[in-house]
Motif scaffolding. Structure first.
Motif, short mmCIF file in Angstrom:
data_model
loop_
_atom_site.label_atom_id
_atom_site.label_comp_id
_atom_site.label_asym_id
_atom_site.label_seq_id
_atom_site.Cartn_x
_atom_site.Cartn_y
_atom_site.Cartn_z
N ILE A 227 0.84 -1.26 0.07
CA ILE A 227 0.15 0.00 -0.05
C ILE A 227 0.93 1.28 0.27
N ASN A 228 1.81 1.34 0.88
CA ASN A 228 2.74 2.44 1.15
C ASN A 228 3.63 2.71 -0.63
N MET A 261 -6.03 -7.64 -3.79
CA MET A 261 -5.54 -6.59 -4.49
C MET A 261 -6.33 -5.29 -4.25
N SER A 262 -7.63 -5.31 -4.09
CA SER A 262 -8.56 -4.17 -3.60
C SER A 262 -8.04 -3.49 -2.25
N GLN A 263 -7.52 -4.50 -1.50
CA GLN A 263 -7.31 -3.90 -0.13
C GLN A 263 -5.97 -3.34 -0.31
N ILE A 268 -5.91 4.25 -2.01
CA ILE A 268 -5.64 5.36 -2.83
C ILE A 268 -6.93 5.80 -3.52
N GLY A 269 -7.94 5.29 -3.30
CA GLY A 269 -9.37 5.62 -4.08
C GLY A 269 -9.89 4.46 -4.86
N GLU A 270 -10.86 5.01 -5.77
CA GLU A 270 -11.58 3.85 -6.56
C GLU A 270 -10.79 3.76 -7.49
N ILE A 271 -10.27 2.47 -7.87
CA ILE A 271 -9.55 2.28 -9.12
C ILE A 271 -10.19 1.13 -9.90
#
Length: 310
Positions: A227-228, A261-263, A268-271
């Motif tokens: 995530i980072n 992957m959604s996690q 970051i927002g809706e992707i």
């Protein structure tokens, strides 16, 4: 979308900090087939990736590793992927170009030499013309290596009786494998999330406008780290291109779970994203003998993409 078109497929070798990976592939009609995959561990301290300093610290150990790889692939001509930290990647834009390719090469070398204050004789530059952007300017992907660094790898291969036909960074070779699944239309991004590196390419109508890489990667399957890393890359992109929103992400990773992957992407927002499945790009030859210790296919995609460049 493919930076490097394949003409004759042979063997690809990827050099990493702690291992060497190889892939032997063939092309039958329009389908790629894997003939053999292999990897061997290198002793700690054998390789220390660096842009300016020689990378191979233990030549004897490195040659021993190459010897084992050569026995696995039995191929005297290979394309080589070196660590990403050993080569710099740039997107260069020019309003006008000379007509002759050798003059284009001089222009790019001069531009890189001037901007980085590196003598041209100390550089190894390769490039690919990616076409024109929406402003009609010429866009190039440029790979820059320092002569002493690249020649050290070349020397080691040649001393083992292996001819390195091409040397390029691992991340670019890995993208070469996945690139056929990245759409040429709209504002798209390729996002590679792997154990040792996370990188991103952003394109407008198939022409690259942004590239960035961080070396940390997944660290196993540490979602917080991923995530980072992804957040950092997108911050870089949004700072440089605040008005160019990415419509679609194409994700290459050993992680195939959309939930996981959604996690990773949740902060970051809706992707909108598609996870690329390697089996849609290459098949295993029916005669291949996969050993029990063979790693999952994403582990070898840089070596495979490297082989495809021959």
């Amino acid at each position: 979308m493919n930076f490097f078109a394949a003409s004759k497929l042979k063997a690809g070798v990827e050099i990493a900090v702690d291992q060497i990976k190889s892939a032997l592939i063939v092309k039958k009609e329009k389908t790629f087939f894997i003939k053999k995959l292999s990897d061997i561990r290198l002793p700690i301290g054998t390789i220390k990736p660096s842009f300016k300093k020689e990378n191979i610290l233990d030549v004897v150990a490195f040659k021993s590793g190459l010897e084992q790889i050569y026995k696995n692939i039995n191929c005297k001509k290979v394309s080589v992927a070196v660590p990403d930290a050993s080569v710099k990647i740039f997107i260069k834009i020019f309003s006008d170009l000379p007509k002759e390719p050798h003059e284009v090469n001089k222009l790019i070398s001069w531009d890189i030499s001037r901007s980085l204050n590196i003598p041209s004789e100390d550089m190894r530059v390769s490039w690919e013309n990616m076409g024109t952007n929406i402003e009609g300017k010429h866009v190039f992907i440029v790979a820059l290596g320092i002569e002493t660094v690249i020649s050290q790898y070349e020397r080691a291969f040649k001393q083992m009786g292996i001819k390195p036909m091409m040397i390029a960074p691992a991340g670019l070779n890995q993208f070469n494998f996945y690139s056929r699944m990245v759409s040429d239309h709209g504002n798209t991004a390729y996002l590679g999330i792997f154990d040792d590196v996370v990188n991103i390419f952003v394109f407008i109508e198939g022409v690259p406008i942004f590239y960035k890489m961080v070396k940390k990667g997944m660290l196993g399957e540490n979602s917080a780290s991923a995530i980072n890393d992804v957040d950092l890359l997108l911050q870089y992109y949004n700072t440089e291109n605040p008005d160019l929103v990415i419509d679609q992400f194409y994700i290459a990773s050993q992680i195939k779970s959309e939930t996981q992957m959604s996690q990773i992407l949740s902060e970051i927002g809706e992707i909108d994203f598609d996870i690329i499945e390697e089996r849609n790009l290459i098949q295993f030859d029916k005669n291949i003998n996969l050993k029990s210790e063979t790693k999952p296919l994403p582990f070898y995609t840089s070596a495979i993409g490297t082989a495809q460049r021959l």
